[in-house]
Design an enzyme around this catalytic site. Structure first.
Site, PDB file in Angstrom:
ATOM      1  N   CYS B  91      -5.472  27.596 -30.421  1.00  0.00           N
ATOM      2  CA  CYS B  91      -5.054  27.509 -29.263  1.00  0.00           C
ATOM      3  C   CYS B  91      -5.899  26.452 -28.341  1.00  0.00           C
ATOM      4  O   CYS B  91      -6.172  26.236 -27.474  1.00  0.00           O
ATOM      5  CB  CYS B  91      -5.553  29.292 -28.804  1.00  0.00           C
ATOM      6  SG  CYS B  91      -5.822  30.263 -29.617  1.00  0.00           S
ATOM      7  N   HIS B 389      -1.307  30.301 -20.596  1.00  0.00           N
ATOM      8  CA  HIS B 389      -1.815  29.905 -21.422  1.00  0.00           C
ATOM      9  C   HIS B 389      -0.550  29.304 -23.138  1.00  0.00           C
ATOM     10  O   HIS B 389      -0.296  29.473 -23.741  1.00  0.00           O
ATOM     11  CB  HIS B 389      -2.099  30.547 -22.696  1.00  0.00           C
ATOM     12  CG  HIS B 389      -3.496  30.620 -23.269  1.00  0.00           C
ATOM     13  ND1 HIS B 389      -3.636  29.302 -23.812  1.00  0.00           N
ATOM     14  CD2 HIS B 389      -4.184  31.198 -25.024  1.00  0.00           C
ATOM     15  CE1 HIS B 389      -3.793  28.992 -24.820  1.00  0.00           C
ATOM     16  NE2 HIS B 389      -4.074  30.265 -25.444  1.00  0.00           N
ATOM     17  N   CYS B 419     -11.582  30.274 -26.448  1.00  0.00           N
ATOM     18  CA  CYS B 419     -11.818  31.193 -27.963  1.00  0.00           C
ATOM     19  C   CYS B 419     -10.482  30.900 -28.165  1.00  0.00           C
ATOM     20  O   CYS B 419      -9.821  30.071 -28.201  1.00  0.00           O
ATOM     21  CB  CYS B 419     -11.526  32.277 -27.575  1.00  0.00           C
ATOM     22  SG  CYS B 419      -9.973  33.298 -26.863  1.00  0.00           S
TER      23      CYS B 419
END
Lengths: 738, 435
Positions: B91, B389, B419
């Protein structure tokens, strides 16, 4: 020895034997290299043909010869076709017949080598273009090997010049690939890329340029065995079946007539010869080719088409500087304004490899521009004209923006915003501050002067008009308009860009209407007046369409847009005065909200669905737009109608030439053909005028000027009073073209 | 002479974030990335030949563009002599590209780098099962019609059920947990209720909607007409996952998606699956000046931290602690905090963890709590729950949005942190440049 007496020979012809080199890379193999020292590009002129003949003579006496390779001076160059310059000069059919016969004989000698010797193999090894005669020489060999490079193309385009393949092509091609494919190739005159040429059997093998000679030699010496495509079934069922060939010929004839509307005889004659070829003896077939070429080639249509071909080749030279070096086309451009013209220019540029940045304040216009561009690319991809990665790159190359930032690296910017002087000056002025000093500022304006747009812009030497025509992708002409301080370098760079975009550039002076719109003005206006005067619209359209124009004047007005046409007419009137006085009908139609194609109705009713193939029909109610109290012009004869329409245009052309709006009559002809579709078979406006002769033209103009309705209306006399230059020509007997 | 002037974010631009399977469904990472790259190059006016490298972060590169950064560079008309590499850190891939660029510059290996974050989750593939693949292989090896029939005979309908790369990609193979389940673990441990999570999600949408309406994102976003757009479609101008009409009641109606029936995490309080691309130009302050550019912010420090994969959602706390220590700053010194909203419960857990002395002592090796995350400073323009996202692109957007927000607020420092699936966290500290 062949008899060359009286045949045209170039001025700088070298001594005998210099044009063809015979090399012997290995025993039993001869390689003939076409390398005439007097030509940058080899052409089958008299010296080359004679030297080839002499070389073949030597070969015929070489008993140990087993293989022959014929090739060009490099893997990037083979030869062009016949000597177009010589062809242009030949006016005697008998002389042309001898030239044709000469080529046939020489090429037949090549073919005979294989016929008369067992196991002998001849190979044409071709890299670069091989049009016309070059292709015919290759067809006389047993096999053709092509280099797989971008510049390699092969075909028989003779019909595009008003003649047909006369050096055995009409005989040999159908025997090699069958009648249907041969008809397709010869009637369309296409030049094929290696992959396509291999696919339908025109050539026998393709390879890399680096391997071309090695492979050709291998085939000639029997190391690689190529087979001729076995077409037994096709040959029996089609080519040698008179019923089948008659059917195919009839279909082809229909297709040709649909395209040429009967104006061009060469494709029809080629069709007959090619269809009959498989059941004609070579001797008779060759004789038919000679007779047809000799007659067609000395006729007016071929002469006109050849002249246009040479003119458009010459137009390419406009990118050359005085020292002979070539100006570079921009690789990165900006386009301001995403209207019909702007997005057309942007899409064309991106398609042709230029990184393009398109600006507009309206997001919807940018969305339309991108969508159209992508749809066009997708369509090309679907037709296999583009590989996937090429299509992706073409899409990548067009970016859009809602602000004027990001143009700093553009080498040229062309504005196509609203036809308002302040708007154009504002956007170009803003960009002039951020672009490099030598970046070109171009305007696509059609109704404003380049001088007015350029006033006070930094670096006036790089300001220029770059006038495209609608629709941008289809219309081949670009007018390069010189502003008051435009430098030669700017003009050359614009010419280079136009050529890079696939267009033909013509350099014009910064006058109202430039050239093409100035000529169209009186022509269209006169046609509207004829309509106003009661000439039936169908008749008017049929007459001008029948003259050879791509569409009638009323349809052209609808295409352009009646609002645009009206605006343009007003501008011409303001600039040139009485003779450009516009008719009323357009404003009446505009008042009824009929703008033409864009609004669905003008003179015609247009199909609503985009992409619909329905042809537009003339509106049924046009009579109400012809004023009741006007002159009764329906009684005019056909010739009188044509004269009023076309001579008004010609008269204006004479004035434009007097003012040196273009360099000369040749450039004017080119502009009329590529800018308004003036029929090529007539050679252009001035060439057509020369068929009447200045005396006749002046007489007709004066007669029209004196007619009651013309004399009575404002500007009528002025439009038709012959221009001074025409009167002078009429006295001296001079013509537009020497 | 080495340029030791501070590292800066010189300029940046991003596409709108589009819900996956929606506007950008037919897009392509190479095309989208190249679009923002070209635009950034045009707007900054730099000569792309002077770039030292093009670095792209992407979590799921297209199978046919393994080094998507190189593809992007060449499609953006960056000259072929400029090298390009693709980096991945789940991510945080969009932040990893920037960190890599800055490390290069610090080491004197580069001076001007184009760093991108790109993700087109719409195009994640469907994969044939192993059984089906084996039969295909047998088919391709088969000789003659008999062999082919034999191979065909092994096909079973069940073999055609595809493996969904998206789902498998969002599952951490080490603990065997899909990301949402790690958020559930945190929700239970930090006693975060469903209602608290839903409230947070609602706030994200409300803030994002306001930000959009005042044109807050206009500086960042480049409108894009995507590939495969319908005829007559308009360019996408805004992040299209924002639900203008979101309500607590509507959120409450959604069933928990990862742990039924008692879970706290629903699709409504999770980030959206999205597509997007973001390009940033990173360099030194000295170089930016030479290029005539006005940088958006200075990079003060950055850090990566590893933690328990099952509790990956706390990654921001661990990594922010390291980044703040490196910068010699405290959490309270931050005027803007962009903390990626993978899940509302996860963000709330981070807030509780950072203000817990016990957590600070036990997990971060500190003497007390890391500090308090002031909710007024946190994601003032909404976050991934509203905006979406796009995994590899988010890291870059957080930096861009944080930099712009610092300028807007005339603040001094910003923290951008997220995160990382697999059990990591990444954090950057930015400083506004006084003009």
């Amino acid at each position: 020895m062949i008899d060359v007496a009286g045949l045209p020979r170039p001025a700088n012809a070298p001594k005998a034997g210099a044009c063809v080199r015979a090399e012997r890379p290995e025993p039993g193999l001869v390689e003939l290299v076409l390398d005439p020292p007097h030509r940058t590009l080899a052409v089958f002129d008299l010296p080359l043909l004679c030297d080839l003949d002499a070389a073949l003579d030597v070969l015929e006496h070489d008993a140990l010869l087993r293989g022959l390779v014929i090739t060009g001076r490099s893997t990037r160059q083979f030869a062009a076709g016949a000597d177009i310059d010589a062809l242009a000069e030949l006016t005697e059919p008998a002389l042309l017949a001898r030239m044709v016969h000469l080529g046939q004989q020489v090429f037949e000698r090549v073919a005979r080598l294989s016929r008369e010797r067992r196991g002998f193999v001849s190979v044409a090894a071709i890299g670069g273009a091989a049009p016309g005669g070059a292709c015919e020489l290759a067809l006389a060999c047993d096999f053709i090997v092509l280099a797989n490079s971008k510049e390699t193309k092969i075909g028989l385009p003779e019909t595009q010049l008003g003649i047909l393949p006369g050096w055995g092509g009409c005989q040999r091609l159908p025997r090699k690939i069958g009648v249907p494919a041969a008809l397709d190739a010869i009637l369309n005159g296409k030049l094929y890329a290696p992959r396509d040429a291999l696919r339908f059997g025109l050539v026998d093998r393709t390879t890399n340029p680096e391997d071309l000679l090695r492979v050709a030699r291998g085939i000639a010496m029997g190391r690689e065995k190529l087979e001729h495509r076995e077409r037994l079934l096709a040959r029996l069922a089609v080519d040698r079946n008179p019923l089948a060939t008659r059917f195919i010929a009839a279909q082809a004839r229909k297709a040709v007539l649909a395209k040429t509307r009967g104006f061009y005889p060469a494709p029809l004659e080629a069709l007959e010869i090619v269809a009959r070829a498989p059941h004609t003896e070579f001797a008779a077939g060759f004789a038919a080719e000679v007779e047809a070429v000799a007659r067609l080639g000395t006729g007016p249509i071929a002469k006109n088409l050849i002249r246009i071909f040479r003119l458009s080749e010459d137009a390419k030279k406009q990118k050359l500087r005085a020292d002979g070096s070539s100006a570079e086309a921009a690789t990165r451009i900006g386009v301001l304004g995403a209207g019909v013209m702007g997005r057309g220019i942007a899409s064309l540029a991106a398609e042709r490899g230029l990184w393009t940045r398109l600006f507009d304040i309206a997001p919807a216009a940018l969305d339309t521009a991108l969508a159209e561009h992508r749809a066009g690319i997708a369509e090309k991809r679907a037709r296999r004209r583009l590989e996937k990665h090429e299509a992706e790159r073409a899409v990548d190359r067009l970016d859009v923006t809602r602000t004027l930032i990001g143009f700093g690296r553009c080498e040229l910017v062309v504005e196509a915003v609203a036809e308002r002087l302040e708007v154009k000056r504002a956007v170009l002025g803003e960009l002039a501050r951020v672009l490099e000093r030598d970046a070109i500022l171009a305007t696509n304006t059609s109704s404003l002067s380049v001088a007015a747009i350029a006033a006070n812009l930094a670096g006036p030497e790089r300001v220029v008009g770059l006038h495209f025509f609608n629709p941008v992708k289809k219309m081949p002409l670009v007018e390069i308009v010189r502003g008051p301080k435009t430098s030669a370098e700017t003009v050359q760079r614009c010419a280079a860009l136009a050529l890079e975009l696939g267009k033909t550039p013509v350099i014009v002076k910064d006058v109202a209407g430039f050239l093409v719109n100035r000529l169209l003005g009186p022509y269209l206006d006169e046609c509207v007046r004829l309509f106003e005067g009661g000439v039936e619209p169908e008749r008017l359209e049929a007459l001008l369409f029948g003259f050879g124009l791509p569409m009638g004047p009323l349809e052209l007005l609808d295409e352009v847009g009646l609002d645009i046409a009206s605006h343009a007419a007003a501008a011409l009137h303001a600039a040139y005065g009485a003779r450009m006085t516009p008719a009323h009908a357009l404003s009446v139609l505009l008042g009824a909200k009929r703008l033409g194609k864009k609004s669905g109705q003008g003179f015609y009713v247009h199909a609503h669905k985009p992409g619909s193939k329905d042809k537009p029909r003339l509106s049924g109610d046009l009579a109400r737009f012809a004023p009741a109290g006007g002159p009764r012009l329906a009684v005019l004869r056909d010739e009188e109608i044509l004269d009023r329409a076309l001579l008004s245009m010609l008269n204006e052309a004479a004035r434009a030439l007097e003012e040196e709006v273009v360099a000369g009559a040749r450039e004017l002809d080119l502009a009329t053909i590529f800018g308004m579709g003036f029929p090529p078979f007539r050679g252009g406006l001035c060439a057509w005028a020369d068929t009447l002769g200045p005396k006749e033209i002046v007489a007709r103009l004066e007669r029209i000027a004196g007619e009651a309705d013309i004399a009575a209306r404002t500007g009528g006399r002025e439009r038709f009073t012959p221009a001074e230059s025409l009167k002078r020509m009429s006295q001296s007997g001079a013509r537009f073209h020497a | 002479m080495a340029d030791r002037s501070p590292l800066v974010l010189a300029a940046g631009i991003r596409t709108p974030w589009a819900r996956s399977g929606g506007a950008f469904a037919r897009e392509d990472a190479g095309h989208l990335g190249a679009r923002v790259a070209r635009e950034l190059i045009a707007r900054t006016g730099i000569d792309p030949g002077t770039l030292d490298e093009v670095i792209t972060g992407i979590a799921g590169p297209p199978h046919d563009q393994a080094n998507v950064s190189r593809v992007i560079a060449l499609r953006a008309d960056v000259p072929e002599h400029v090298p390009a590499r693709t980096v991945a850190r789940n991510c945080a891939s969009g932040m990893e590209s920037v960190a890599t660029a800055l490390t290069s510059i610090k080491a004197g290996e580069a001076s001007l780098v184009l760093a991108l974050g790109v993700e087109v989750m719409s195009r994640y593939p469907l994969i044939f099962s192993d059984k089906a693949s084996a039969v295909f292989a047998q088919l391709s090896r088969a000789r003659g019609p008999a062999g082919r029939v034999g191979a065909f005979a092994h096909f079973r309908p069940a073999m055609f059920a595809p493996r969904v790369a998206l789902l498998e990609g969002l599952t951490d193979p080490i603990p065997g947990l899909i990301m949402g389940k790690t958020a559930e673990i945190l929700a239970r441990e930090f006693e975060i209720s469903r209602e608290e999570a839903d409230r947070f999600a609602l706030a994200s949408h409300e803030r994002a909607k306001s930000a959009r309406e005042v044109g807050r994102f206009a500086r960042e976003i480049l409108p894009v007409l995507p590939l495969g757009a319908r005829e007559g479609a308009a360019a996408l101008e805004h992040d299209d996952s924002i639900r203008d009409e979101q309500t607590l009641a509507a959120l409450a109606k959604l069933k928990p998606v990862f742990e039924k029936p008692d879970g706290r995490v629903s699709v409504g309080n999770s980030c959206g699956i999205t597509d997007g691309a973001c390009a940033l130009l990173v360099t030194t302050e000295g170089r930016a000046q030479k290029l005539g550019l006005e940088p958006l912010a200075r990079f003060v420090s950055w850090a990566w931290a590893g933690l328990d994969p099952a509790r990956m959602g706390l990654g921001p706390v661990y990594s922010s602690a390291k980044a703040l220590d490196k910068a010699g700053l405290a959490l309270e010194d931050m005027d803007v905090i962009e903390l990626n909203e993978a899940f509302a419960a996860q963000v709330l857990a981070c807030m509780r963890a950072s203000e817990s002395d016990e957590f600070g002592r036990a997990k971060l090796g500190r003497t007390k709590a890391l500090g308090t995350i002031d909710p007024r400073k946190l994601n003032p323009n909404g976050g991934a729950i509203a905006l979406g996202h796009p995994v590899g692109a988010t890291g870059a957007r957080l930096l861009l949005t944080a930099a712009h927000e610092l300028i807007e607020k005339r603040g001094r420092y910003a923290l951008a942190t997220l995160c990382i699936g697999g059990g990591q966290g990444g954090a950057f500290v930015l400083e506004r440049i006084e003009s």
